[in-house]
Design a protein around this motif. Structure first.
Motif, mmCIF file in Angstrom:
data_model
loop_
_atom_site.group_PDB
_atom_site.id
_atom_site.type_symbol
_atom_site.label_atom_id
_atom_site.label_comp_id
_atom_site.label_asym_id
_atom_site.label_seq_id
_atom_site.Cartn_x
_atom_site.Cartn_y
_atom_site.Cartn_z
ATOM 1 N N LEU A 89 42.090 32.678 34.065
ATOM 2 C CA LEU A 89 42.009 32.103 35.408
ATOM 3 C C LEU A 89 43.360 32.062 36.112
ATOM 4 C CD1 LEU A 89 39.503 29.188 34.722
ATOM 5 C CD2 LEU A 89 39.045 31.337 35.936
ATOM 6 N N LYS A 90 44.431 31.845 35.370
ATOM 7 C CA LYS A 90 45.752 31.732 35.983
ATOM 8 C C LYS A 90 46.471 33.069 36.134
ATOM 9 C CE LYS A 90 47.036 26.991 35.051
ATOM 10 N NZ LYS A 90 47.990 26.080 34.437
ATOM 11 N N GLN A 91 46.284 33.990 35.183
ATOM 12 C CA GLN A 91 47.068 35.217 35.184
ATOM 13 C C GLN A 91 46.282 36.456 35.606
ATOM 14 O OE1 GLN A 91 48.950 35.645 31.386
ATOM 15 N NE2 GLN A 91 50.194 33.816 31.632
ATOM 16 N N GLU A 92 45.101 36.622 35.073
ATOM 17 C CA GLU A 92 44.373 37.867 35.304
ATOM 18 C C GLU A 92 43.497 37.837 36.549
ATOM 19 O OE1 GLU A 92 42.528 39.314 31.663
ATOM 20 O OE2 GLU A 92 44.074 38.253 30.525
ATOM 21 N N LEU A 93 42.821 36.726 36.797
ATOM 22 C CA LEU A 93 41.908 36.642 37.938
ATOM 23 C C LEU A 93 42.616 36.837 39.277
ATOM 24 C CD1 LEU A 93 38.946 36.389 38.608
ATOM 25 C CD2 LEU A 93 39.239 33.908 38.703
ATOM 26 N N PRO A 94 43.796 36.253 39.488
ATOM 27 C CA PRO A 94 44.480 36.516 40.761
ATOM 28 C C PRO A 94 44.736 38.012 40.994
ATOM 29 C CG PRO A 94 45.463 34.622 39.707
ATOM 30 C CD PRO A 94 44.503 35.227 38.715
ATOM 31 N N GLU A 95 45.019 38.742 39.925
ATOM 32 C CA GLU A 95 45.233 40.191 40.056
ATOM 33 C C GLU A 95 43.917 40.900 40.400
ATOM 34 O OE1 GLU A 95 47.221 43.647 40.464
ATOM 35 O OE2 GLU A 95 48.118 41.667 40.187
ATOM 36 N N VAL A 96 42.823 40.441 39.819
ATOM 37 C CA VAL A 96 41.505 40.999 40.150
ATOM 38 C C VAL A 96 41.207 40.748 41.628
ATOM 39 C CG1 VAL A 96 39.005 40.778 39.748
ATOM 40 C CG2 VAL A 96 40.587 40.823 37.812
ATOM 41 N N PHE A 97 41.448 39.524 42.092
ATOM 42 C CA PHE A 97 41.213 39.201 43.502
ATOM 43 C C PHE A 97 42.084 40.067 44.411
ATOM 44 C CE2 PHE A 97 39.838 34.592 42.407
ATOM 45 C CZ PHE A 97 38.542 35.023 42.192
ATOM 46 N N LEU A 103 41.000 46.876 47.977
ATOM 47 C CA LEU A 103 39.981 47.938 47.970
ATOM 48 C C LEU A 103 38.746 47.598 48.788
ATOM 49 C CD1 LEU A 103 40.172 48.960 44.189
ATOM 50 C CD2 LEU A 103 41.333 50.021 46.144
ATOM 51 N N GLY A 104 38.725 46.407 49.347
ATOM 52 C CA GLY A 104 37.585 46.009 50.167
ATOM 53 C C GLY A 104 36.324 45.761 49.365
ATOM 54 N N ILE A 105 36.479 45.304 48.146
ATOM 55 C CA ILE A 105 35.333 45.015 47.286
ATOM 56 C C ILE A 105 34.857 43.596 47.572
ATOM 57 C CG2 ILE A 105 34.537 44.764 44.902
ATOM 58 C CD1 ILE A 105 36.721 46.806 44.128
ATOM 59 N N LYS A 106 33.594 43.457 47.851
ATOM 60 C CA LYS A 106 33.009 42.150 48.160
ATOM 61 C C LYS A 106 32.529 41.470 46.877
ATOM 62 C CE LYS A 106 33.403 42.749 52.558
ATOM 63 N NZ LYS A 106 34.612 42.232 53.152
ATOM 64 N N PHE A 107 32.436 40.145 46.941
ATOM 65 C CA PHE A 107 31.969 39.370 45.796
ATOM 66 C C PHE A 107 30.561 39.805 45.384
ATOM 67 C CE2 PHE A 107 29.797 35.696 43.926
ATOM 68 C CZ PHE A 107 30.598 35.511 42.815
ATOM 69 N N ILE A 110 30.627 42.661 43.006
ATOM 70 C CA ILE A 110 31.018 42.214 41.669
ATOM 71 C C ILE A 110 29.865 41.486 40.990
ATOM 72 C CG2 ILE A 110 32.602 40.706 40.378
ATOM 73 C CD1 ILE A 110 33.961 43.183 41.502
ATOM 74 N N GLN A 111 29.161 40.662 41.746
ATOM 75 C CA GLN A 111 28.048 39.897 41.188
ATOM 76 C C GLN A 111 26.967 40.831 40.657
ATOM 77 O OE1 GLN A 111 26.319 37.057 43.877
ATOM 78 N NE2 GLN A 111 25.130 36.076 42.273
ATOM 79 N N LYS A 112 26.652 41.891 41.403
ATOM 80 C CA LYS A 112 25.644 42.858 40.938
ATOM 81 C C LYS A 112 26.084 43.504 39.631
ATOM 82 C CE LYS A 112 24.108 44.046 45.574
ATOM 83 N NZ LYS A 112 24.154 45.075 46.616
ATOM 84 N N ARG A 113 27.339 43.914 39.570
ATOM 85 C CA ARG A 113 27.857 44.555 38.356
ATOM 86 C C ARG A 113 27.865 43.571 37.180
ATOM 87 N NH1 ARG A 113 30.484 49.841 38.971
ATOM 88 N NH2 ARG A 113 29.691 50.467 41.005
ATOM 89 N N TYR A 114 28.221 42.330 37.467
ATOM 90 C CA TYR A 114 28.249 41.308 36.407
ATOM 91 C C TYR A 114 26.841 41.100 35.851
ATOM 92 C CZ TYR A 114 28.841 36.870 34.004
ATOM 93 O OH TYR A 114 28.829 35.881 33.059
ATOM 94 N N GLU A 115 25.858 41.017 36.726
ATOM 95 C CA GLU A 115 24.474 40.834 36.294
ATOM 96 C C GLU A 115 24.008 42.016 35.458
ATOM 97 O OE1 GLU A 115 22.426 40.024 39.961
ATOM 98 O OE2 GLU A 115 23.211 37.971 40.056
ATOM 99 N N GLN A 116 24.395 43.243 35.856
ATOM 100 C CA GLN A 116 24.034 44.421 35.078
ATOM 101 C C GLN A 116 24.702 44.374 33.701
ATOM 102 O OE1 GLN A 116 25.308 47.622 37.590
ATOM 103 N NE2 GLN A 116 23.414 47.648 38.789
ATOM 104 N N TYR A 117 25.935 43.965 33.669
ATOM 105 C CA TYR A 117 26.697 43.919 32.430
ATOM 106 C C TYR A 117 26.120 42.908 31.451
ATOM 107 C CZ TYR A 117 30.584 43.265 29.193
ATOM 108 O OH TYR A 117 31.332 43.163 28.061
ATOM 109 N N THR A 118 25.689 41.769 31.950
ATOM 110 C CA THR A 118 25.206 40.719 31.064
ATOM 111 C C THR A 118 23.771 40.934 30.573
ATOM 112 O OG1 THR A 118 24.581 39.348 32.976
ATOM 113 C CG2 THR A 118 26.741 38.936 31.978
#
Length: 119
Positions: A89-97, A103-107, A110-118
């Motif tokens: 949450l402190k180191q990696e997530l800010p870089e993801v954001f 790149l203009g990626i919307k939440f 990401i949510q769709k990809r997360y649901e597919q992954y899980t």
């Protein structure tokens, strides 16, 4: 084990040990490889492994039984998860954001990809 250039080796070894705990390879109260054994296996200096073990001991992931070696703490999995979560949450997530914004990626994407992954 191949080490990354962007992080101290002792932290990468600590992550390796933590991953073995999270995946169930090493269980609570199980004896860890000795400093010398792990150093030989990972092809590093024993002092580096000792530094990793000291770091994990400070995080209460492992503990030392004098004369017997290091053992996995009873709540090691919880301690590892808490540490890794905080670090993410402190180191990696800010870089993801940052990358998402650039790149203009919307939440929603990401949510769709997360649901597919899980699934």
């Amino acid at each position: 084990m191949e080490f990354r250039d962007n992080e101290a080796i002792y932290l990468q070894i600590a992550e390796h040990v933590s991953d073995n705990i999270l995946t169930g390879k090493w269980h609570a109260e199980q004896r860890l490889p000795s400093v010398r054994e792990l150093a030989i296996e990972l092809e590093v200096n024993p002092n580096t492994v000792m530094r990793s073990y000291e770091f994990l001991q400070k995080q209460e992931v492992i503990y030392n039984k004098r004369g017997l070696g290091f053992f996995v703490a009873p709540d090691a999995d919880k301690m590892v998860k808490a540490y890794k979560k905080e670090r993410f949450l402190k180191q990696e997530l800010p870089e993801v954001f940052r990358t998402m914004v650039l790149l203009g990626i919307k939440f929603e994407d990401i949510q769709k990809r997360y649901e597919q992954y899980t699934k």
